[in-house]
Design an enzyme around this catalytic site. Structure first.
Site, PDB file in Angstrom:
ATOM      1  N   TYR A  56       1.049  -1.202   0.030  1.00  0.00           N
ATOM      2  CA  TYR A  56      -0.080   0.078   0.058  1.00  0.00           C
ATOM      3  C   TYR A  56       0.840   1.413   0.033  1.00  0.00           C
ATOM      4  O   TYR A  56       0.829   2.203  -0.764  1.00  0.00           O
ATOM      5  CB  TYR A  56      -0.869  -0.003   1.414  1.00  0.00           C
ATOM      6  CG  TYR A  56      -2.133   1.051   1.085  1.00  0.00           C
ATOM      7  CD1 TYR A  56      -3.050   1.063   0.467  1.00  0.00           C
ATOM      8  CD2 TYR A  56      -1.856   2.365   2.038  1.00  0.00           C
ATOM      9  CE1 TYR A  56      -4.064   2.100   0.414  1.00  0.00           C
ATOM     10  CE2 TYR A  56      -2.667   3.279   1.823  1.00  0.00           C
ATOM     11  CZ  TYR A  56      -3.835   3.307   1.238  1.00  0.00           C
ATOM     12  OH  TYR A  56      -4.659   4.143   1.245  1.00  0.00           O
TER      13      TYR A  56
HETATM   14  N1  NAI Z   1     -10.212   6.219   4.268  1.00  0.00           N
HETATM   15  C1  NAI Z   1      -8.835   6.604   4.517  1.00  0.00           C
HETATM   16  O1  NAI Z   1      -8.699   6.920   5.645  1.00  0.00           O
HETATM   17  C2  NAI Z   1      -7.915   6.914   3.228  1.00  0.00           C
HETATM   18  C3  NAI Z   1      -8.048   6.577   1.926  1.00  0.00           C
HETATM   19  N2  NAI Z   1      -7.409   6.700   1.024  1.00  0.00           N
HETATM   20  C4  NAI Z   1      -7.384   6.202  -0.390  1.00  0.00           C
HETATM   21  O2  NAI Z   1      -8.715   6.890  -0.642  1.00  0.00           O
HETATM   22  C5  NAI Z   1      -9.075   6.111  -1.985  1.00  0.00           C
HETATM   23  C6  NAI Z   1     -10.553   5.841  -1.481  1.00  0.00           C
HETATM   24  O3  NAI Z   1     -10.618   5.032  -0.065  1.00  0.00           O
HETATM   25  P1  NAI Z   1     -12.159   4.678   0.701  1.00  0.00           P
HETATM   26  O4  NAI Z   1     -13.069   5.502   0.088  1.00  0.00           O
HETATM   27  O5  NAI Z   1     -11.485   4.848   2.085  1.00  0.00           O
HETATM   28  O6  NAI Z   1     -12.089   3.287   0.374  1.00  0.00           O
HETATM   29  P2  NAI Z   1     -13.458   2.113   0.384  1.00  0.00           P
HETATM   30  O7  NAI Z   1     -12.967   0.839   0.552  1.00  0.00           O
HETATM   31  O8  NAI Z   1     -14.449   2.777   1.234  1.00  0.00           O
HETATM   32  O9  NAI Z   1     -14.111   2.270  -1.252  1.00  0.00           O
HETATM   33  C7  NAI Z   1     -13.001   2.238  -2.372  1.00  0.00           C
HETATM   34  C8  NAI Z   1     -13.979   1.776  -3.536  1.00  0.00           C
HETATM   35  O10 NAI Z   1     -13.263   1.261  -4.468  1.00  0.00           O
HETATM   36  C9  NAI Z   1     -13.610   0.183  -5.167  1.00  0.00           C
HETATM   37  N3  NAI Z   1     -12.679  -0.813  -5.748  1.00  0.00           N
HETATM   38  C10 NAI Z   1     -11.867  -1.642  -5.011  1.00  0.00           C
HETATM   39  N4  NAI Z   1     -10.868  -2.104  -5.641  1.00  0.00           N
HETATM   40  C11 NAI Z   1     -11.394  -1.757  -7.342  1.00  0.00           C
HETATM   41  C12 NAI Z   1     -11.073  -2.212  -8.361  1.00  0.00           C
HETATM   42  N5  NAI Z   1      -9.968  -2.930  -8.871  1.00  0.00           N
HETATM   43  N6  NAI Z   1     -11.741  -1.537  -9.440  1.00  0.00           N
HETATM   44  C13 NAI Z   1     -12.550  -0.493  -9.160  1.00  0.00           C
HETATM   45  N7  NAI Z   1     -13.061  -0.198  -7.953  1.00  0.00           N
HETATM   46  C14 NAI Z   1     -12.574  -0.721  -6.758  1.00  0.00           C
HETATM   47  C15 NAI Z   1     -14.398  -0.399  -3.975  1.00  0.00           C
HETATM   48  O11 NAI Z   1     -15.560  -1.404  -4.420  1.00  0.00           O
HETATM   49  C16 NAI Z   1     -15.113   0.598  -3.338  1.00  0.00           C
HETATM   50  O12 NAI Z   1     -16.267   1.047  -3.595  1.00  0.00           O
HETATM   51  C17 NAI Z   1      -8.329   5.025  -1.870  1.00  0.00           C
HETATM   52  O13 NAI Z   1      -7.409   5.159  -2.873  1.00  0.00           O
HETATM   53  C18 NAI Z   1      -7.513   4.873  -0.464  1.00  0.00           C
HETATM   54  O14 NAI Z   1      -6.319   4.293  -0.829  1.00  0.00           O
HETATM   55  C19 NAI Z   1      -6.252   7.487   1.258  1.00  0.00           C
HETATM   56  C20 NAI Z   1      -5.919   7.934   2.589  1.00  0.00           C
HETATM   57  C21 NAI Z   1      -6.616   7.472   3.537  1.00  0.00           C
HETATM   58  C1  LIG Z   2      -7.495   3.543   3.818  1.00  0.00           C
HETATM   59  C2  LIG Z   2      -5.967   3.172   4.177  1.00  0.00           C
HETATM   60  C3  LIG Z   2      -5.773   1.846   4.307  1.00  0.00           C
HETATM   61  C4  LIG Z   2      -5.419   4.167   5.049  1.00  0.00           C
HETATM   62  C5  LIG Z   2      -5.882   3.862   6.338  1.00  0.00           C
HETATM   63  C6  LIG Z   2      -5.206   5.052   7.254  1.00  0.00           C
HETATM   64  C7  LIG Z   2      -4.751   5.971   6.947  1.00  0.00           C
HETATM   65  C8  LIG Z   2      -4.091   6.815   8.039  1.00  0.00           C
HETATM   66  O1  LIG Z   2      -4.136   6.617   8.970  1.00  0.00           O
HETATM   67  O2  LIG Z   2      -3.524   7.963   7.390  1.00  0.00           O
HETATM   68  C9  LIG Z   2      -4.403   6.361   5.622  1.00  0.00           C
HETATM   69  O3  LIG Z   2      -3.443   7.390   5.189  1.00  0.00           O
HETATM   70  C10 LIG Z   2      -4.712   5.100   4.602  1.00  0.00           C
HETATM   71  O4  LIG Z   2      -4.248   5.572   3.300  1.00  0.00           O
END
Ligand code: NAI
Ligand SMILES: CC(C)c1ccc(C(=O)O)c(O)c1O
Length: 256
Positions: A163
């Site tokens: 990741y």
């Molecule tokens: N939630 C957090 O604290 C953080 C999230 N992110 C990033 O933000 C983005 C969104 O994260 P969240 O909304 O938290 O995740 P989430 O798991 O709530 O939503 C992710 C969405 O992407 C879809 N997905 C997963 N694999 C896929 C694929 N192969 N093709 C198309 N769609 C796919 C899932 O079905 C889901 O609807 C990600 O790139 C994550 O790494 C970055 C930093 C922090």
């Molecule tokens: C959603 C991903 C795994 C994730 C989780 C938590 C943090 C954080 O604590 O900052 C992230 O930056 C992430 O990308």
């Protein structure tokens, strides 16, 4: 706030079936854009798109695994047939696999799992850029936002090596896109969220989240809407001279 900052624009959001992607798709709709929602989970993305359509917004949706170039090409053809050429791409889809609630230590990580995370988190962004950028270059206008993470430039206990590596790579990819595409009127920026309350965080303990809150100057976790607002800002005319940047949305946590 509802306004028409993105009226006339056509936006694609990946991972729009839930979490941050769903919030981004909704905000672009509220700002006047036509929005294409992509997700690997057909039920979730159909539901999100249906709710937006019921609210009167112009949307299209497609089921696509961003790791598959064929899926991406077919999905873009389908939604562009409905909405017209995409001028704004939000590469948001991402995964962070857990085993028994914890990230895999590098010495136990299956090579297949490493490959799958690279295929989704990094290659997925390449796939959509590869499909959509030729049109942006031809039209001399495009806006791209790639989703990194604070984990792309800081060690986070709650995520695994694949990741962190992919989120760091997204930063290099974004800067390269900015340099290469700038002369053609296309900007590329990245967002680096800190801890945001979404389904991806459901395996994190309340105590672990409290530690982050205590270390965060704004003393709370972030919301999907706050990430969405940053994405919309970076693709609006207010950001026309901003490219190649990584914007933290982290409440001041881990200022690096
Ligand atoms: N939630 C957090 O604290 C953080 C999230 N992110 C990033 O933000 C983005 C969104 O994260 P969240 O909304 O938290 O995740 P989430 O798991 O709530 O939503 C992710 C969405 O992407 C879809 N997905 C997963 N694999 C896929 C694929 N192969 N093709 C198309 N769609 C796919 C899932 O079905 C889901 O609807 C990600 O790139 C994550 O790494 C970055 C930093 C922090
Ligand atoms: C959603 C991903 C795994 C994730 C989780 C938590 C943090 C954080 O604590 O900052 C992230 O930056 C992430 O990308």
């Amino acid at each position: 706030m509802t306004h028409s900052r993105h009226a006339g624009r056509t936006v694609m959001v990946t991972g729009a079936g839930g979490g941050i992607g769903a919030a981004i798709a909704r905000l672009y709709c509220e700002e006047g854009a036509a929005v294409a929602l992509l997700d690997a989970d057909a039920d979730k993305v159909q539901q999100q798109a249906g709710a937006l359509r019921d609210a009167g917004f112009a949307v299209a949706w497609a089921q696509a695994d961003v790791a598959s170039f064929q899926d991406c090409a077919a999905a873009c053809e389908r939604v562009q047939g409905e909405l017209g050429p995409i001028d704004t791409l939000i590469n948001n889809a991402g995964v962070s696999p857990k085993h028994h609630g914890a990230p895999a230590p590098i010495w136990t990580m299956a090579p297949e799992e490493w490959q799958r995370v690279v295929d989704i988190n990094l290659n997925g962004s390449f796939n959509l850029v590869r499909v959509l950028v030729p049109g942006m270059v031809e039209r001399r206008f495009g806006r791209i936002v790639n989703m990194s993470s604070v984990a792309g430039s800081a060690f986070l206990l709650i995520v695994a090596a694949h990741y962190s590596a992919t989120k760091a790579a997204i930063i290099g990819f974004t800067r390269h896109l900015a340099g290469e595409l700038g002369p053609f009127g296309v900007t590329a920026n990245a967002l680096a969220p800190g801890r945001i309350e979404t389904p991806l965080l459901k395996t994190v303990s309340a105590q672990a989240n409290q530690t982050v809150v205590d270390e965060t100057p704004l003393r709370r976790l972030g919301t999907p809407l706050e990430v969405a607002r940053a994405a919309c800002f970076l693709t609006s005319s207010e950001s026309d001279f901003i490219t190649g940047q990584v914007v933290d949305v982290a409440g001041g946590w881990l200022m690096r």
